[in-house]
Write a protein that holds these residues in place. Structure first.
Motif, PDB file in Angstrom:
ATOM      1  N   THR A  97       0.838  -1.211   0.000  1.00 52.91           N
ATOM      2  CA  THR A  97       0.000   0.000   0.000  1.00 52.91           C
ATOM      3  C   THR A  97       0.867   1.253   0.000  1.00 52.91           C
ATOM      4  O   THR A  97       0.593   2.223  -0.720  1.00 52.91           O
ATOM      5  CB  THR A  97      -0.940  -0.004   1.214  1.00 52.91           C
TER       6      THR A  97
ATOM      7  N   GLY B 279       1.111   3.824  -3.150  1.00 53.14           N
ATOM      8  CA  GLY B 279       0.760   5.217  -2.881  1.00 53.14           C
ATOM      9  C   GLY B 279       1.761   6.213  -3.449  1.00 53.14           C
ATOM     10  O   GLY B 279       1.428   7.396  -3.628  1.00 53.14           O
TER      11      GLY B 279
ATOM     12  N   LEU C  32      -4.983   0.185  -5.182  1.00 52.43           N
ATOM     13  CA  LEU C  32      -5.219   0.482  -3.774  1.00 52.43           C
ATOM     14  C   LEU C  32      -6.525  -0.136  -3.285  1.00 52.43           C
ATOM     15  O   LEU C  32      -6.615  -0.632  -2.151  1.00 52.43           O
ATOM     16  CB  LEU C  32      -5.233   1.996  -3.566  1.00 52.43           C
TER      17      LEU C  32
END
Length: 495
Positions: free
Chosen positions: A474, A478, A489
């Motif tokens: 994650t 990002g 995501l």
């Protein structure tokens, strides 16, 4: 045969065949409603002798002669990948099977003179190593005979009343001042040390086999005789001067005779002949005729591949010619081990990194020539840094073009995406290394759509094995900004 069909289906289709097969076998034994489901019957089926027909190929000196038959085991009629998985399963569950029968099965496979797949031999050797030593269990049973001598003889085992008495008593025997837990702890420590040493020995043995098969490219070899060197230079001039394809077959025969004379260094001689400098059509004919259908996968057959095809692909910037790709694929279908070590490893480890043209060629070879299980093993060696797994075959003059470390490019991520789409199931350690690389590469490829597409495919295909890496992935995703970032995501959030 019929009761074992589900088990063979697992070996053929499961991404984790050993684990799933062990679970199926445990459930079948627990059911105990089918008397034919016994470990002995499975080994009898695998070892059942049958007559296989040997068909003469076109290279045979007498193709019109009638086909001959050869006595082989039924197991040897299965695909190589399935044989390898079965042998790995037997190594894992060797305690459920009769040790002498397992030993006989492994030795029969290893005793074949030729034609046995590299991975099948490796799995058979691992099985033989597994069942060829005692594991000290006889100490805890106070059996004064070795495990191998007493495993099947019930008359040499302890009687039930003495076993019950030993379980009920805190002391193992009244006249021995040794508590049971003390004895078992000492035995366990001794056994663990023995098993650790044995594991190291097995790993060293496997590493030596790979080094021995491929040869040490850095070893200084004896200089080539001056007369032989002149013959090689003459053949090089003739290769460059070829104008008609009809001349190639005779020239290939002369090259083969020169290189395969006993005691000669075929790799160095091919380096002098420089067959890769011929155009693609001539090179394709040379590739087809030099092998003659015979030779060692990690010897002559690999030398041919790395001296004709590999140099052309290492400098490839535009799409490869159809004739070169077609001939290469047909060769790699027959000689899969040579394809892995003389073509795939050095290409992927190219110092400049994999570009789109090279990625397309490797993708076709993987899809059309290798079983997904073999590709998974190949990826594990490539990603997990096994020293003996990253060895490869190449000519000395081309070693400067190849690295021992992966150079990550857009096209390399695209190649891994193609492998995942080809139903290749990565092992957990391969996935762990990929996650680390993704985290390190996120900033560099933050706007790369190929990188983003690989991430999306990676999360979709490997979701069950990514739960422990959810936070790391994650955070890495990002830091990217592509059309698929939000989709990735959302997929990670659902893990």
């Amino acid at each position: 045969m019929e009761p074992w069909v589900p088990l063979f289906d697992i070996f053929l289709n499961s991404p984790c065949p050993e684990t799933e097969a062990s679970r199926w076998l445990q459930q079948s034994f627990n059911a105990s409603s089918t008397p034919t489901i016994t470990s002995n019957s499975f080994l009898l089926l695998l070892s059942k002798p049958i007559d296989a027909v040997i068909v003469h190929d076109s290279a045979s000196p007498s193709p019109s002669s009638p086909p001959q038959t050869k006595r082989i085991m039924w197991m040897q009629t299965l695909p190589n990948a399935v044989q390898s998985r079965i042998l790995s399963f037997l190594s894992l569950e060797h305690r459920r099977f009769c040790t002498p029968d397992l030993t006989k099965l492994a030795r029969n496979i290893l005793s074949e003179a030729g034609g046995v797949d590299f991975w099948v031999k490796k799995a058979a050797r691992q099985l033989l190593d597994k069942v060829s030593h005692s594991n000290y269990e006889w100490v805890s049973c106070l059996n004064l005979d070795s495990e191998e001598d007493g495993v099947e003889n019930e008359f040499e085992s302890l009687p039930d009343w003495l076993k019950d008495e030993a379980i009920a008593s805190e002391l193992l025997l009244p006249w021995l001042p040794i508590r049971r837990d003390e004895l078992h702890s000492e035995v366990a420590r001794a056994s663990d040390g023995y098993q650790e040493d044995s594991l190291i020995e097995v790993e060293e043995h496997e590493r030596e086999n790979v080094h021995e098969a491929m040869g040490d490219l850095n070893t200084i070899k004896d200089p080539i005789d001056h007369g032989i060197e002149e013959m090689a230079v003459c053949l090089r001039d003739r290769v460059l001067a070829l104008e008609f394809t009809s001349q190639v077959v005779g020239l290939a025969k002369e090259i083969r005779q020169l290189c395969l004379e006993k005691g000669r260094d075929s790799l160095s001689l091919l380096g002098l002949i420089e067959p890769w400098k011929a155009d693609d059509e001539i090179g394709s004919i040379l590739l087809s005729n030099l092998s003659d259908g015979r030779g060692e996968e990690l010897g002559w057959l690999g030398h041919i591949l790395c001296s004709i095809v590999l140099p052309k692909l290492l400098i490839l910037e535009e799409p490869a010619s159809r004739v070169l790709v077609t001939t290469t694929i047909e060769y790699c279908k027959v000689h899969q081990t040579a394809a892995v070590y003389a073509l795939l490893f050095p290409l992927i480890l190219r110092k400049g990194g994999v570009n789109k043209a090279i990625c397309d060629v490797i993708t076709r070879i993987i899809k059309e020539c290798l079983h997904p299980a073999h590709v998974s093993s190949f990826c594990q060696k490539l990603l997990c840094g096994e020293e003996y797994g990253k060895n490869f075959i190449c000519l000395p003059c081309h070693q400067s073009l190849i690295s021992h470390e992966l150079v990550w490019t857009d096209s390399l991520f695209n190649l891994f995406q193609n492998m995942l789409n080809h139903n290749v199931h990565l092992t957990q350690d391969s996935i762990d290394h990929l996650v680390i690389q993704l985290q390190q590469s996120a900033d560099r490829f933050s706007r790369s759509l190929k990188f983003g597409n690989f991430l999306l495919c990676f999360v979709n295909r490997c979701a069950p094995l990514l739960k422990s890496h959810k936070l790391l992935l994650t955070e890495a995703v990002g830091r990217t900004d592509t059309l698929v970032t939000k989709s990735i995501l959302s997929k990670l959030a659902a893990l």
